[in-house]
Write an enzyme that holds these catalytic residues in place. Structure first.
Site, PDB file in Angstrom:
ATOM      1  N   CYS A   1       3.517 -11.923   3.578  1.00 63.09           N
ATOM      2  CA  CYS A   1       3.604 -11.043   2.423  1.00 63.09           C
ATOM      3  C   CYS A   1       4.779 -10.056   2.565  1.00 63.09           C
ATOM      4  CB  CYS A   1       2.276 -10.308   2.202  1.00 63.09           C
ATOM      5  SG  CYS A   1       2.138  -9.582   0.540  1.00 63.09           S
TER       6      CYS A   1
ATOM      7  N   LYS B   1      -3.266  -8.941   2.770  1.00 60.20           N
ATOM      8  CA  LYS B   1      -3.015 -10.041   1.827  1.00 60.20           C
ATOM      9  C   LYS B   1      -3.790 -11.296   2.186  1.00 60.20           C
ATOM     10  CE  LYS B   1      -1.015  -9.966  -1.158  1.00 60.20           C
ATOM     11  NZ  LYS B   1      -1.613  -9.800  -2.503  1.00 60.20           N
TER      12      LYS B   1
ATOM     13  N   ALA C   1       0.803  -1.224   0.000  1.00 55.84           N
ATOM     14  CA  ALA C   1       0.000   0.000   0.000  1.00 55.84           C
ATOM     15  C   ALA C   1       0.844   1.286   0.000  1.00 55.84           C
ATOM     16  CB  ALA C   1      -0.912  -0.026   1.219  1.00 55.84           C
TER      17      ALA C   1
ATOM     18  N   ASP D   1      -3.709  -3.086   4.028  1.00 50.50           N
ATOM     19  CA  ASP D   1      -4.047  -2.280   2.857  1.00 50.50           C
ATOM     20  C   ASP D   1      -5.136  -1.293   3.227  1.00 50.50           C
ATOM     21  OD1 ASP D   1      -2.587  -3.472   0.366  1.00 50.50           O
ATOM     22  OD2 ASP D   1      -3.088  -5.102   1.705  1.00 50.50           O
TER      23      ASP D   1
HETATM   24  C1  RUB Z   1       0.777  -6.277  -0.001  1.00 51.24           C
HETATM   25  C2  RUB Z   1       0.149  -6.383   1.347  1.00 51.24           C
HETATM   26  C3  RUB Z   1       0.783  -5.572   2.441  1.00 51.24           C
HETATM   27  C4  RUB Z   1       0.030  -4.237   2.574  1.00 51.24           C
HETATM   28  C5  RUB Z   1       0.784  -3.261   3.460  1.00 51.24           C
HETATM   29  O1  RUB Z   1      -0.033  -6.826  -1.033  1.00 51.24           O
HETATM   30  O2  RUB Z   1      -0.866  -7.004   1.555  1.00 51.24           O
HETATM   31  O3  RUB Z   1       0.728  -6.233   3.661  1.00 51.24           O
HETATM   32  O4  RUB Z   1      -0.115  -3.639   1.303  1.00 51.24           O
HETATM   33  O5  RUB Z   1       1.989  -2.928   2.853  1.00 51.24           O
HETATM   34  P1  RUB Z   1       0.429  -6.667  -2.553  1.00 51.24           P
HETATM   35  P2  RUB Z   1       2.823  -1.609   3.217  1.00 51.24           P
HETATM   36  O6  RUB Z   1       1.802  -7.255  -2.656  1.00 51.24           O
HETATM   37  O7  RUB Z   1      -0.598  -7.401  -3.346  1.00 51.24           O
HETATM   38  O8  RUB Z   1       0.439  -5.194  -2.880  1.00 51.24           O
HETATM   39  O9  RUB Z   1       3.172  -1.691   4.647  1.00 51.24           O
HETATM   40  O10 RUB Z   1       4.022  -1.711   2.299  1.00 51.24           O
HETATM   41  O11 RUB Z   1       1.972  -0.431   2.912  1.00 51.24           O
END
Ligand code: RUB
Length: 277
Positions: free
Chosen positions: A102, A187, A24, A177
């Site tokens: 993830c 995820k 995100a 997200d």
């Molecule tokens: C990534 C995912 C992450 C969140 C948070 O999914 O689920 O846990 O987006 O990420 P994808 P962040 O790989 O499908 O984008 O902490 O980097 O915002």
């Protein structure tokens, strides 16, 4: 259609769409960069359509649309992360086994900070099929000198419970997200992880920037079957479902760690609502 710096712009847009740029926070940051390349209505429309499950992306684009200074927006990214790092550090004890799933920049950055500041811990993580974002997590943590053991997704129960000679997890750290009224979206696999963790008495914390808060419901992104089984013979007639995300109910969440602090879910929502009025 007015797209400036078209080649560069489309490269970023495609990388977001194809999850070459993922997570995100990164998606929102790169979308900001792409909009600066092409600050037009058309570009805005494309950027808003790329990942439907990402309120941080929407929040950043809405702020840009309202004319907010991009430097101020970027500054928020860094200041929020700095605060999150400190809250995570204070929460962690020595000799912890952190389980994560993830790739979340908010999670990875705070673990790297904890390591840099001398906390002793190790990490269990999952490979995260079909796109293997867990490998990115494992590589980044290892590079920072953190001991990491990666498990196949279906071994998440073993990774959390320590049932096969491995250590038991002491905390689960998940990114998010979307932070919604009744729980978070993260995820696919995250809710099962939260359920197993509860069964095992392992607390689950969400580590996320508060800009992932959304007062509205969010559409869960379904992705192409090709990611799961490339070149599946057409004649096989096998149907494949590839949900990218799932909802984790707040009842599984011990706390949300944002720049506001470490808060019980309800308190976080109350504060996020107030800040976003
Ligand atoms: C990534 C995912 C992450 C969140 C948070 O999914 O689920 O846990 O987006 O990420 P994808 P962040 O790989 O499908 O984008 O902490 O980097 O915002």
């Amino acid at each position: 259609m007015v797209i400036k710096n078209k080649r560069k712009f489309m490269k970023v847009a495609n990388d977001i769409k194809e999850i070459k740029i993922q997570g995100a926070r990164n998606i929102a940051g790169w979308a900001l960069y792409a909009y600066l390349l092409s600050p037009t209505k058309e570009a805005m429309k494309i950027l808003k359509s790329l990942r439907p499950t990402e309120p941080m992306l929407m929040n950043v684009l809405n702020k840009l649309e309202k004319g907010e200074d991009h430097k101020k927006i970027l500054n928020h990214f860094f200041e929020a992360q700095k605060k999150i790092n400190k809250f995570v550090f204070d929460l962690m004890e020595d000799e912890e086994v952190i389980f994560t799933h993830c790739h979340s920049t908010n999670v990875v950055k705070s673990l790297k900070y904890a390591k840099k500041k001398g906390k002793k811990f190790e990490v269990h993580n999952t490979e995260t099929r079909p796109l293997f974002q867990g490998r990115k997590t494992a590589r980044e943590l290892k590079k920072a000198g953190i001991k990491v053991t990666m498990f196949v997704d279906s071994a998440l129960g073993v990774a959390i419970s320590g049932s096969q000679g491995n250590k038991k997890a002491t905390k689960v750290f998940l990114g998010a997200d979307a932070l919604l009224k009744k729980g978070v979206i993260n995820k696919i696999g995250s809710e099962v992880i939260a359920q197993v963790a509860r069964e095992e008495g392992v607390p689950v914390y969400i580590i996320a920037d508060s800009w992932k808060f959304s007062p509205k419901e969010i559409k869960l992104e379904q992705r192409d079957f090709d990611e799961v089984w490339k070149n599946i013979p057409q004649k096989s007639h096998i149907k494949i479902k590839n949900p990218a995300f799932e909802f984790v109910h707040k009842k599984y969440i011990k706390g949300v760690i944002t720049e506001y602090g470490v808060l019980p879910y309800k308190k976080f929502i109350k504060k996020a609502r107030k800040e976003n009025q």
